[in-house]
Design an enzyme around this catalytic site. Structure first.
Site, short mmCIF file in Angstrom:
data_model
loop_
_atom_site.label_atom_id
_atom_site.label_comp_id
_atom_site.label_asym_id
_atom_site.label_seq_id
_atom_site.Cartn_x
_atom_site.Cartn_y
_atom_site.Cartn_z
CG HIS A 189 45.64 54.53 -27.65
ND1 HIS A 189 44.41 55.06 -27.31
CD2 HIS A 189 45.56 53.21 -27.38
CE1 HIS A 189 43.63 54.08 -26.87
NE2 HIS A 189 44.31 52.95 -26.89
CD GLN A 202 49.72 50.99 -28.34
OE1 GLN A 202 48.77 51.00 -27.55
NE2 GLN A 202 50.34 49.90 -28.68
NE ARG A 243 46.08 49.05 -30.25
CZ ARG A 243 45.42 49.23 -29.12
NH1 ARG A 243 45.96 49.95 -28.14
NH2 ARG A 243 44.23 48.71 -28.96
CG ASP A 294 48.67 64.88 -12.64
OD1 ASP A 294 49.13 65.45 -13.65
OD2 ASP A 294 47.55 65.12 -12.18
CB VAL A 300 43.68 60.70 -3.15
CG1 VAL A 300 43.60 62.20 -3.34
CG2 VAL A 300 43.98 60.35 -1.70
CG LEU A 321 40.25 54.41 -29.83
CD1 LEU A 321 41.61 54.37 -30.47
CD2 LEU A 321 40.26 53.58 -28.55
CG PHE A 349 41.99 43.53 -29.45
CD1 PHE A 349 40.61 43.51 -29.54
CD2 PHE A 349 42.61 44.69 -29.00
CE1 PHE A 349 39.86 44.63 -29.18
CE2 PHE A 349 41.87 45.81 -28.64
CZ PHE A 349 40.50 45.79 -28.73
NE ARG A 404 48.16 49.49 -24.40
CZ ARG A 404 46.83 49.52 -24.59
NH1 ARG A 404 46.06 48.60 -24.05
NH2 ARG A 404 46.27 50.47 -25.30
CG HIS A 454 44.63 53.07 -31.50
ND1 HIS A 454 43.94 52.83 -32.66
CD2 HIS A 454 44.17 52.17 -30.59
CE1 HIS A 454 43.12 51.81 -32.46
NE2 HIS A 454 43.23 51.40 -31.21
CD GLU A 497 44.09 46.61 -31.96
OE1 GLU A 497 44.78 47.63 -31.89
OE2 GLU A 497 44.44 45.51 -31.52
C1 FAD Z 1 39.97 55.95 -25.57
C2 FAD Z 1 40.72 54.80 -24.94
C3 FAD Z 1 40.34 53.50 -25.18
C4 FAD Z 1 41.04 52.43 -24.61
N1 FAD Z 1 40.62 51.16 -24.86
C5 FAD Z 1 41.26 50.11 -24.27
C6 FAD Z 1 40.81 48.78 -24.45
O1 FAD Z 1 39.82 48.52 -25.12
N2 FAD Z 1 41.50 47.79 -23.84
C7 FAD Z 1 42.61 48.04 -23.07
O2 FAD Z 1 43.18 47.09 -22.53
N3 FAD Z 1 43.04 49.30 -22.87
C8 FAD Z 1 42.40 50.34 -23.45
N4 FAD Z 1 42.85 51.62 -23.23
C9 FAD Z 1 43.92 51.83 -22.26
C10 FAD Z 1 43.38 51.67 -20.85
O3 FAD Z 1 42.03 52.08 -20.82
C11 FAD Z 1 44.14 52.51 -19.84
O4 FAD Z 1 45.52 52.27 -19.96
C12 FAD Z 1 43.70 52.14 -18.41
O5 FAD Z 1 42.30 52.26 -18.30
C13 FAD Z 1 44.39 53.02 -17.39
O6 FAD Z 1 43.81 52.81 -16.12
P1 FAD Z 1 44.48 53.40 -14.83
O7 FAD Z 1 43.72 52.88 -13.68
O8 FAD Z 1 45.95 53.16 -14.88
O9 FAD Z 1 44.30 54.99 -14.97
P2 FAD Z 1 43.01 55.91 -15.29
O10 FAD Z 1 41.79 55.15 -15.57
O11 FAD Z 1 43.49 56.88 -16.29
O12 FAD Z 1 42.78 56.65 -13.90
C14 FAD Z 1 43.69 57.57 -13.36
C15 FAD Z 1 43.18 58.06 -12.03
O13 FAD Z 1 44.18 58.83 -11.41
C16 FAD Z 1 43.61 60.00 -10.85
N5 FAD Z 1 44.65 61.03 -10.82
C17 FAD Z 1 45.53 61.37 -11.78
N6 FAD Z 1 46.33 62.36 -11.37
C18 FAD Z 1 45.96 62.66 -10.10
C19 FAD Z 1 46.39 63.61 -9.13
N7 FAD Z 1 47.38 64.47 -9.37
N8 FAD Z 1 45.76 63.63 -7.93
C20 FAD Z 1 44.73 62.80 -7.66
N9 FAD Z 1 44.28 61.89 -8.55
C21 FAD Z 1 44.90 61.82 -9.74
C22 FAD Z 1 42.46 60.32 -11.78
O14 FAD Z 1 41.50 61.10 -11.12
C23 FAD Z 1 41.94 58.92 -12.11
O15 FAD Z 1 41.03 58.50 -11.13
C24 FAD Z 1 42.15 52.69 -23.80
C25 FAD Z 1 42.54 54.00 -23.56
C26 FAD Z 1 41.86 55.04 -24.14
C27 FAD Z 1 42.36 56.44 -23.90
#
Ligand code: FAD
Length: 571
Positions: free
Chosen positions: A348, A231, A280, A212, A36, A243, A117, A383, A233, A246
């Protein structure tokens, strides 16, 4: 109300959620998985990651070094058993991704290319140019489509966890397209909903990162852990918060003040010879101190310092950092081949999140969490960049397998109970939708929440501003109950979704401020002006923040140490 049944529900289609889904489908081809997501999975925040994913690949590197860098980066608040498991699984996961099609960049000799990094002692970050998240998410998403048993609910917003008999039984989800609320039932639920940086005014986080999943768990009685650690950045573009990865410093970029000085080299900010490649938290503090000392530059959108890539040359920038060039040109009108990029610290990532153990399990039977929404205690107080994407894979997979095991051993919830809870949630949402009578405006509450967080829980914190933030947020929570909305329609009612998200951000914001107040020390990203030193005697523990109608309740949990005893964190 319609009830749909599955074996396991995964909330979230980012790296963690997709990896969990595939792990379950691989472990048991007959398992029925619901995925979902409130947006189409490719729009998850994972897509925007630029820099890379960490894992030991080079012969001169070792698991021990990766583990120690992570422990030290966490300011000794990371659980060492979790970190050990993480480093052991990391390379396996990145290789799996390669087999599924992820185009990791290569060295001339064909081996996987790695870049430096922050806080890592050697080049250990795998990358696919500077669009790593895009390639990883694309690979995972496409691979997940091979499994018919993964059933997707795209653009369904989960509003509540259904709990009965002391275990989680499913969720209610709003089909954003039709406005209809469904009960989706399962014997286990994994929250993979990402972080909540959007509660702050200036962040790199996409609009959908509203915490959420953290709020869902919190409201179901599961504590949030280590929420005070947010964190910053060091290199965000002024105004937009976009962003600059890094990797720009990993490829050799310098940080300079208004006088052109490389202050991370010229002054003692604790980063030693790592200079621009310090962690960071330390670099963000150094930038704030330079600005406070009058060595920042003044711009329309606040003060900033410079990121200098001009000495790298056009060929190198085009080969390794083309997206950085594109972002700088588009959003600040600067071509980094010839000019310096204005940057300042920006919210970040959340080290804190849903309290889970090494299996991703919460204290609520059947409820699991992975990825940024979870606090598995790998990142502790800070982190290291590039550990997070790998964390999503390693613990997404593990929580998927563990949730499946749990689901196999438990029974289905009663249809009556599910329907009744679903109806109650439906009534709450109907009352909110188009509730014209309320006196409070959503935008006003949101702005005041963000301002309270920035003032109280910025790079530097102190008693009085934290107390003020806690007070202001409690008051906003009260005012939220009197929210007035304007749109009563059902189809794509984005105002309703935004109102639900605001409620979630208020929970996250209160947890951040109330967890930070009693931590009277400075550790990792939590820096107190009034308590500038780390205090292991009194504060070497995880903070737990639990929901209580009277306001957040704060508790503690021990840190799992291992071969490394806490020592002074110097680079
Ligand atoms: C700009 C940016 C650059 C980054 N670069 C790096 C990097 O180079 N290297 C690194 O290690 N990390 C990096 N990070 C951190 C890393 O990308 C994230 O921590 C990681 O991708 C999070 O993945 P996730 O699967 O936990 O959540 P997300 O990818 O955020 O996905 C969350 C999911 O939950 C769903 N969702 C949320 N709430 C609800 C709800 N109420 N109902 C249904 N669905 C919901 C959304 O639709 C989405 O599909 C970066 C972060 C950012 C913001």
């Amino acid at each position: 109300m319609e009830v749909r049944r599955h074996d396991v529900i995964i909330v979230g289609g980012g790296a963690a959620g997709l990896r969990a889904a595939v792990a379950i489908a691989d472990a048991d081809p007959s398992a029925d998985v619901a995925l979902v997501s409130k947006v189409y999975p490719m729009r998850s925040h994972t897509v925007s990651a630029e820099g890379g994913a960490a894992a030991v690949a080079r012969p001169d590197d070792s698991l021990e070094d990766h583990a120690f860098d992570t422990v030290k980066g966490s300011d000794f608040l990371g659980d060492q058993d979790v970190i050990q498991y993480f480093v052991e699984q990391a390379a396996r996961e990145l290789i799996l991704l390669e087999h599924w099609g992820c185009p990791w960049s290569r060295n001339e000799d064909g081996t996987v290319a790695t870049r430096a990094f922050g806080g890592m002692t050697t080049k250990r970050t795998w990358f696919a140019r500077d669009k790593v998240g895009f390639h990883m998410l694309h690979t995972l998403f496409q691979h997940s489509m091979r499994y018919a048993q993964i059933r997707r609910y795209d653009e369904y917003f989960v509003t509540k966890l259904l709990v009965d008999g002391g275990a989680v039984r499913g969720v209610t989800a709003l089909d954003v397209r039709s406005g209809e609320l469904f009960v989706i039932a399962a014997r286990a639920v994994i929250l993979c909903t990402g972080g909540g940086g959007r509660a702050f005014p200036f962040t790199t986080n996409g609009n959908i990162k509203t915490g959420d999943g953290m709020a869902l768990a919190y409201r179901a009685g599961v504590p949030l852990k280590d929420m005070e650690f947010v964190q910053y950045h060091p290199t965000g573009l002024p105004r937009t918060g976009i962003l600059i990865t890094e990797a720009a410093r990993g490829e050799g970029g310098y940080v300079r003040n208004a006088d052109g000085e490389r202050f991370l080299v010229e002054r003692d900010y604790g980063v030693g010879t790592k200079a621009e490649l310090g962690p960071r938290d330390m670099i963000s503090r150094a930038i704030v101190q330079e600005i406070e000392a009058g060595r920042g530059l003044k711009g329309t959108y606040g003060e900033y310092v410079h990121l200098d890539l001009t000495h790298l040359g056009e060929a190198h920038i085009e080969a390794k950092l083309p997206f950085v060039r594109e972002l700088a040109r588009t959003y600040v009108g600067v071509d980094p081949v010839h000019e310096m990029i204005p940057i300042r610290p920006v919210v970040h990532y959340m080290m804190g999140g849903v309290d889970v153990d090494i299996d991703g399990a919460t204290d609520l039977p059947g409820l699991y969490a992975a990825g940024e929404t979870a606090s598995i205690s790998m990142n502790g107080a800070n982190r290291l960049g590039s550990n997070s994407l790998t964390e999503c894979l390693v613990f997404g997979a593990r929580s998927g397998e563990k949730a499946l095991e749990f689901a196999r051993g438990s029974s289905d919830a009663s249809e009556d109970v599910l329907r009744q809870q679903g109806a109650e949630e439906g009534a709450r949402i109907d009352a909110l939708r188009g509730k014209r009578k309320g006196g409070e405006k959503m935008a006003v509450i949101r702005e005041q929440m963000a301002a309270a967080l920035e003032r109280g829980c910025g790079v530097y914190r102190e008693e009085s501003s934290l107390e003020e933030a806690c007070r202001a947020l409690a008051q906003l929570r009260g005012r939220y109950a009197d929210l007035g909305l304007e749109d009563a329609s059902r189809v794509f009612n984005t105002e309703l979704v935004a109102a639900l998200e605001l409620g979630n951000m208020l929970d996250v914001a209160e947890a951040v401020a109330n967890s930070a107040l009693p931590r009277k020390e400075s550790r990792g990203a939590h820096t107190r002006k009034d308590y500038p030193h780390r205090d292991d005697q009194n504060f070497l523990y995880h903070t737990l923040c639990s929901f209580d109608p009277g306001g957040p309740r704060i508790g503690k949990k021990p840190v799992t140490l291992g071969r490394w005893e806490p020592q002074e964190r110097k680079y």
